[in-house]
Write a protein that holds these residues in place. Structure first.
Motif, mmCIF file in Angstrom:
data_model
loop_
_atom_site.group_PDB
_atom_site.id
_atom_site.type_symbol
_atom_site.label_atom_id
_atom_site.label_comp_id
_atom_site.label_asym_id
_atom_site.label_seq_id
_atom_site.Cartn_x
_atom_site.Cartn_y
_atom_site.Cartn_z
ATOM 1 N N ILE A 209 90.492 56.700 11.008
ATOM 2 C CA ILE A 209 88.934 56.753 10.188
ATOM 3 C C ILE A 209 90.075 57.175 8.842
ATOM 4 N N ALA A 210 90.351 58.354 8.578
ATOM 5 C CA ALA A 210 90.843 58.976 7.305
ATOM 6 C C ALA A 210 91.977 57.965 6.456
ATOM 7 N N PHE A 211 92.432 57.502 7.408
ATOM 8 C CA PHE A 211 93.263 56.315 6.446
ATOM 9 C C PHE A 211 92.452 55.256 6.122
ATOM 10 N N THR A 212 91.176 54.859 7.112
ATOM 11 C CA THR A 212 90.596 54.104 6.326
ATOM 12 C C THR A 212 89.998 54.504 4.849
ATOM 13 N N LEU A 213 89.331 55.482 4.720
ATOM 14 C CA LEU A 213 88.901 56.165 3.916
ATOM 15 C C LEU A 213 89.517 56.146 2.830
#
Length: 325
Positions: free
Chosen positions: A107-111
């Motif tokens: 999720i952090a990578f996507t953000l």
């Protein structure tokens, strides 16, 4: 029944507690895991029932909640008097707990890729995410066998107090945990810095509409900023307890163990609230409730209408991607 939520206390440590102390720790651990199970299952159910939530961003939240749900489930069921069940349930709990850590990094990578790098190809990483999360969880579970002994069921089913087992535990469980915390924190810092720069640029240029957009983005990022704190808050006491147990084998600190099992068991509940209960979910729930609640009741409780009418908050991942396509 002794729960198997990672990371339970070492059997040698449990032996130093009285029967009453062990019962209290067992009740706290099971109760916290039950709350996490309910919260995570609610998010999973919402995803399965509401088609409007089938966006890529919320799909990641779904797999996070699924991992939390199964991790909590395996902490509640089990039979420590049976060696096979100790073995199966502990490995399952380890696997899904590590998977939960890994899903937060996706999720952090996507953000980061969406907001900082302005890329719109995040959905192409779906299969890579699955390989990364499940592969890492499986690898950590296998490596965890080093120095472990599951031939002694009874008080607890976790790694035995051999030094090699404790080192393996720290590496295979707390290694992924704190790596995820550091990565998520660094990612949030970069996203926050980028939005600060964009906001200052909008002020200099006098772009009123862009300033409003940046404020909405900032509001969303402020919520995202709590996510690294969830892992820290859930596992800080457990980390301290593990390190203390490694340095002083056989010593007991009941209050630290109490905080350890309590906060670690609540991770799934914290994740379900922070990641799952956003405005899109609340709006979907309100729309369904209106189909079942009589109009007279809805007039008496206008909250339902307000939840239905609100626009989903600026969820950075999904809305920015859609806006750039």
């Amino acid at each position: 029944m002794v729960a198997a939520m990672p990371p339970p206390l070492d059997p040698a440590t449990l032996l130093n507690f009285t029967a009453a102390d062990r019962h209290v720790l067992d009740v706290v651990r099971t109760g916290a895991a039950a709350l996490s199970l309910v919260g995570s299952a609610f998010i999973v159910l919402c995803y399965l029932l509401f088609k409007e939530l089938h966006k890529f961003s919320f799909k990641l939240v779904f797999f996070l909640a699924l991992s939390d749900m199964l991790c909590s489930f395996f902490s509640i069921v089990g039979d420590p008097s049976n060696g096979f069940f100790c073995y199966a349930h502990d490995y399952s709990a380890q696997f899904f707990c590590v998977a939960s850590f890994m899903w937060t990094t996706t999720i952090a990578f996507t953000l980061h890729r969406t907001v900082v790098k302005h890329k719109t190809d995040v959905e192409e990483f779906g299969s890579i995410f699955h390989l990364y999360v499940w592969g890492t969880s499986l690898a950590m579970s296998i490596l965890r066998t080093i120095g472990s002994d599951y031939g002694r069921p009874g008080i607890g089913c976790w790694i035995q107090p051999a030094s090699t087992g404790k080192v393996a535990h720290l590496i295979t469980f707390y290694g992924p945990l704190w790596s995820a915390i550091l990565y998520n924190g660094f990612t949030y810092y970069q996203v926050n810095r980028m939005l600060n720069n964009a906001t200052r640029m909008a002020v200099v240029l006098g772009d009123r509409s862009n300033q409003l957009d940046m404020r909405a983005d900032r509001k969303a990022v402020n919520r995202w900023g709590y996510f690294p704190l969830i892992l820290i808050g859930s596992w800080a006491f457990a980390t301290i307890n593990r390190i203390y147990g490694f340095l002083y084998p056989g010593h007991k600190i009941f209050w630290l163990s109490f905080l350890d099992v309590g906060f670690a068991g609540l991770m799934g509940l914290f994740n379900s609230i922070a990641y799952g209960l956003n405005s899109s979910v609340r709006r979907a729930i309100a729309e369904r409730l209106e189909l079942w609640i009589p109009e007279s009741v809805r007039k008496a409780f206008p909250t339902f209408s307000r939840q239905r009418d609100i626009q989903p908050e600026n969820e950075l991942v999904s809305l920015i991607v859609e806006g750039q396509k």
